[in-house]
Design a protein around this motif. Sequence first.
Motif, PDB file in Angstrom:
ATOM      1  N   PHE A 118       0.828  -1.208   0.000  1.00  0.00           N
ATOM      2  CA  PHE A 118       0.000   0.000   0.000  1.00  0.00           C
ATOM      3  C   PHE A 118       0.860   1.255   0.000  1.00  0.00           C
ATOM      4  CE2 PHE A 118      -1.937   3.361   2.639  1.00  0.00           C
ATOM      5  CZ  PHE A 118      -3.035   3.657   1.863  1.00  0.00           C
ATOM      6  N   ILE A 119       0.586   2.138  -0.920  1.00  0.00           N
ATOM      7  CA  ILE A 119       1.229   3.455  -0.907  1.00  0.00           C
ATOM      8  C   ILE A 119       0.196   4.472  -1.350  1.00  0.00           C
ATOM      9  CG2 ILE A 119       2.219   2.996  -3.209  1.00  0.00           C
ATOM     10  CD1 ILE A 119       4.483   5.037  -1.978  1.00  0.00           C
ATOM     11  N   ASN A 120       0.122   5.550  -0.597  1.00  0.00           N
ATOM     12  CA  ASN A 120      -0.992   6.450  -0.803  1.00  0.00           C
ATOM     13  C   ASN A 120      -0.762   7.502  -1.887  1.00  0.00           C
ATOM     14  OD1 ASN A 120      -3.512   7.186  -0.409  1.00  0.00           O
ATOM     15  ND2 ASN A 120      -3.273   7.906   1.688  1.00  0.00           N
ATOM     16  N   ARG A 121      -0.106   7.122  -2.970  1.00  0.00           N
ATOM     17  CA  ARG A 121       0.107   8.104  -4.023  1.00  0.00           C
ATOM     18  C   ARG A 121       0.223   7.400  -5.364  1.00  0.00           C
ATOM     19  NH1 ARG A 121       4.421  10.814  -1.969  1.00  0.00           N
ATOM     20  NH2 ARG A 121       3.383  12.657  -1.179  1.00  0.00           N
ATOM     21  N   ARG A 122      -0.544   7.879  -6.342  1.00  0.00           N
ATOM     22  CA  ARG A 122      -0.426   7.270  -7.663  1.00  0.00           C
ATOM     23  C   ARG A 122       0.595   8.027  -8.491  1.00  0.00           C
ATOM     24  NH1 ARG A 122      -3.830  10.099 -11.366  1.00  0.00           N
ATOM     25  NH2 ARG A 122      -4.960  11.705 -10.237  1.00  0.00           N
ATOM     26  N   GLY A 123       0.934   7.480  -9.628  1.00  0.00           N
ATOM     27  CA  GLY A 123       1.967   8.075 -10.471  1.00  0.00           C
ATOM     28  C   GLY A 123       3.306   7.442 -10.146  1.00  0.00           C
ATOM     29  N   TYR A 124       4.363   7.992 -10.744  1.00  0.00           N
ATOM     30  CA  TYR A 124       5.695   7.418 -10.548  1.00  0.00           C
ATOM     31  C   TYR A 124       6.398   8.082  -9.371  1.00  0.00           C
ATOM     32  CZ  TYR A 124      10.334   5.649 -11.638  1.00  0.00           C
ATOM     33  OH  TYR A 124      11.542   5.026 -11.569  1.00  0.00           O
ATOM     34  N   ALA A 125       6.442   9.410  -9.401  1.00  0.00           N
ATOM     35  CA  ALA A 125       7.074  10.152  -8.305  1.00  0.00           C
ATOM     36  C   ALA A 125       6.372  11.492  -8.155  1.00  0.00           C
ATOM     37  CB  ALA A 125       8.552  10.369  -8.613  1.00  0.00           C
ATOM     38  N   PRO A 126       6.214  11.961  -6.937  1.00  0.00           N
ATOM     39  CA  PRO A 126       5.458  13.193  -6.718  1.00  0.00           C
ATOM     40  C   PRO A 126       6.215  14.462  -7.120  1.00  0.00           C
ATOM     41  CG  PRO A 126       6.212  12.280  -4.627  1.00  0.00           C
ATOM     42  CD  PRO A 126       6.556  11.284  -5.677  1.00  0.00           C
ATOM     43  N   VAL A 127       7.511  14.356  -7.328  1.00  0.00           N
ATOM     44  CA  VAL A 127       8.281  15.552  -7.670  1.00  0.00           C
ATOM     45  C   VAL A 127       9.317  15.214  -8.739  1.00  0.00           C
ATOM     46  CG1 VAL A 127       9.697  17.453  -6.769  1.00  0.00           C
ATOM     47  CG2 VAL A 127       8.091  16.276  -5.240  1.00  0.00           C
ATOM     48  N   LEU A 128       9.474  16.117  -9.705  1.00  0.00           N
ATOM     49  CA  LEU A 128      10.587  16.032 -10.652  1.00  0.00           C
ATOM     50  C   LEU A 128      11.441  17.267 -10.383  1.00  0.00           C
ATOM     51  CD1 LEU A 128      11.815  14.553 -13.158  1.00  0.00           C
ATOM     52  CD2 LEU A 128      10.614  16.248 -14.544  1.00  0.00           C
ATOM     53  N   ALA A 129      12.705  17.038  -9.990  1.00  0.00           N
ATOM     54  CA  ALA A 129      13.503  18.171  -9.520  1.00  0.00           C
ATOM     55  C   ALA A 129      14.892  18.192 -10.140  1.00  0.00           C
ATOM     56  CB  ALA A 129      13.623  18.104  -7.995  1.00  0.00           C
ATOM     57  N   CYS A 130      15.507  19.375 -10.064  1.00  0.00           N
ATOM     58  CA  CYS A 130      16.873  19.559 -10.540  1.00  0.00           C
ATOM     59  C   CYS A 130      17.767  19.755  -9.315  1.00  0.00           C
ATOM     60  CB  CYS A 130      16.942  20.780 -11.456  1.00  0.00           C
ATOM     61  SG  CYS A 130      18.629  21.309 -11.805  1.00  0.00           S
ATOM     62  N   ASP A 131      18.741  18.874  -9.134  1.00  0.00           N
ATOM     63  CA  ASP A 131      19.629  18.974  -7.980  1.00  0.00           C
ATOM     64  C   ASP A 131      20.586  20.153  -8.108  1.00  0.00           C
ATOM     65  OD1 ASP A 131      18.576  16.908  -6.603  1.00  0.00           O
ATOM     66  OD2 ASP A 131      19.964  15.396  -7.372  1.00  0.00           O
ATOM     67  N   ALA A 132      20.860  20.558  -9.351  1.00  0.00           N
ATOM     68  CA  ALA A 132      21.850  21.621  -9.554  1.00  0.00           C
ATOM     69  C   ALA A 132      21.334  22.979  -9.075  1.00  0.00           C
ATOM     70  CB  ALA A 132      22.240  21.695 -11.027  1.00  0.00           C
ATOM     71  N   CYS A 133      20.055  23.288  -9.350  1.00  0.00           N
ATOM     72  CA  CYS A 133      19.572  24.630  -9.004  1.00  0.00           C
ATOM     73  C   CYS A 133      18.366  24.616  -8.072  1.00  0.00           C
ATOM     74  CB  CYS A 133      19.240  25.419 -10.272  1.00  0.00           C
ATOM     75  SG  CYS A 133      17.714  24.881 -11.064  1.00  0.00           S
ATOM     76  N   GLY A 134      17.825  23.447  -7.788  1.00  0.00           N
ATOM     77  CA  GLY A 134      16.702  23.396  -6.857  1.00  0.00           C
ATOM     78  C   GLY A 134      15.334  23.560  -7.512  1.00  0.00           C
ATOM     79  N   TRP A 135      15.292  23.661  -8.840  1.00  0.00           N
ATOM     80  CA  TRP A 135      14.014  23.771  -9.537  1.00  0.00           C
ATOM     81  C   TRP A 135      13.191  22.495  -9.339  1.00  0.00           C
ATOM     82  CZ3 TRP A 135      12.295  20.525 -13.486  1.00  0.00           C
ATOM     83  CH2 TRP A 135      11.127  20.931 -14.161  1.00  0.00           C
TER      84      TRP A 135
END
Length: 663
Positions: free
Chosen positions: A359-376
């Motif tokens: 059980f995991i309470n979130r659909r989709g692949y990942a809740p955030v797509l982010a850039c480690d270089a600038c924090g976007w």
Amino acid sequence: MKLARVALDVPLPRLFDYLVDGELDLRRGDRVVVPFSTRTRVGLVVELVTQTDIELEKLKPVTRVLQDAPRLSDEWLGFMRFLADYYHRPLGETLVHALPPRLRSVKPLPRAIRAAAPAAPSQAEFLAPHPPTATQATVIDHLTAALGGFHAFLLHGVTGSGKTEVYLHLVAEVLGRGAQALILVPEIGLTPQFEARVRDAFPKTQVALLHSGLEDTARTAAWLAAARGDAGIVLGTRLALLTPLPRLGLIVIDEEHDTSFKQQEGLRYSARDAAVMRAKQAACPVILGSATPSLESWHNRLCGRYALLELPERAVPGARMPRVRTLDLRAEPVEHGFARGSIEALRERLARGEQSLVFINRRGYAPVLACDACGWAAGCARCSANLVLHAADRRLRCHHCGAEAAIPRACPTCGNLDLRAVGRGTQRVEETLASLFPEARIVRIDRDTARRRREFVRTLDDLRRGEGDILVGTQMLAKGHDFPGLTLVCVLNADQALFSTDYRAAERLFATLSQVGGRAGRRERLGEVLLQTRFPSHPLFAALARHDYAGFAEAQLAEREAAEFPPHVFEAALRAEAPTLDAAVEFLKAAADAAPPPEAVRVFDPVPHVITRRAGAERAQLLMQSASRPALQEHLRALTEALQQPQASRVRWYLDVDPIEFD
Ligand code: ADP
Ligand code: ZN
Ligand code: ZN
């Protein structure tokens, strides 16, 4: 002079008078076609009068009376009037919206729908799936004795205790007496098995199915079958409560704690609360059933408003409640979100040929797509929320407004090509499980996979027959499913809700985990529930492990009482949406000033929603509280009145009485 006072679906809180031709057979409860501004509309006759304040020459006659559906009863009109008053919506809108779409139209009903009436009347033959257990029999006797008058019951039965079979026995009694039974469930599309059980138990009874997923023709036909009294059983979601039922003899609200019983737009009614009023009017019993009742209902039971009936054990002989354990995420090695204990337990089940549920309470692949270089991070342009990464069709989606975007190749602010998926949803967990257990058949169940209904029903059937080793899913899997071969439930991470600012989060988490956990071990083999957490000593988990709903509920109620939260006080919210947050807050401040509250009502300062912007609108709310429901209602009437004055443009507002969601 004969005048009809007609309710119309227009945003004005008043009725409209029309002349009635003396020849016309017209009564209260009739649907009529009347001219309104430049066109004709369908309205409902709420009253017949002989006098009016309107100048005679301005009055127009009723164009015609519609006779393609039964006349609406005083009882039903009274119920709708109660809803309009209590939730502070115009009566016309409330009444007209309660009709199925086809009956709101001035066009005559197609013959195909009118002819849908059955040749043979409904019969009451009952094929009981099992003889009741001794505990079930006691409950059934108790409920049967209450038929024929108003009584509110809270049926608290652990998962798998046979609540559904208790309902079926009661329905059989009701049908035998020539009355109709109304059964409400949270989301019928997600639990096709429930409908099948009802139909199997009553093969000769007409069952009217009512939910918003039906196309207009089917919904109208079902509504007519219910309203004419042809259907012995009406089964549906919250909107089925608004159906006129001439011989209503019983209301059942299954999984009464479920938040989908509260409508979140237009008439924001709680079907669970309103059902009690409806039962009172119809002088019949109402049964609210759940393994984890809402705290409102538990409170009502403690106050003596609802009588408590309990089914403390599972109904299948030999079936026990699952063993619940926490796995400490700080102490155990964790691989891709799975604690070692979970991986081992899954492996054991695979080896034994038993099913598991992750059980995991979130659909989709990942809740955030982010850039480690600038924090976007990929955000929704129209909401204050991140876009969720969906890997299956390579899209970014907003789960609040539905906006979609392509996955960017590079970070839009710094050009970094290495964007990272942060956190996990069902798709990613499915991927992880596939790499951990390449031999396992993994089945994902969430709103994305349930979209195609036929396929979804087939998947559920396959799973019940043992096709599939590991299910991955969201709380959709918590809703009433019965998978005989399932013996393990792993909850990946439920900690977020433990420290939520929403005081209802703990109640919901307890309910969700009990329900999901309740899928395990529903036959002879003992089930196991593993809860991965960083807070293994949290009292909520301890209560879950003891299967101690009552202890949990009473501790929560004590906290709510100390903090003066519902159900110890009553609440209403005035909500505003505007292009800017300032405009929304200013509107709410002005509204608060325009209607000073009586002493018994407390009005808080306007606050922005947690997700302030949604679908391009900035949102704020004004919360009102009172220990006295009548005092709060009186204040809401004054407030609604004040808000009828012309408002600053571009602010949309609504009242939510007994609100449950605040995102
Ligand atoms: P609930 O609605 O409380 O979750 P159900 O009515 O779905 O419970 O029953 C759970 C399981 O127990 C089902 O598989 C059902 O067939 C079985 N069951 C219910 N009542 C009995 C009974 N009296 N004897 C044997 N099995 C039963
Ligand atoms: Zn960047
Ligand atoms: Zn959005």
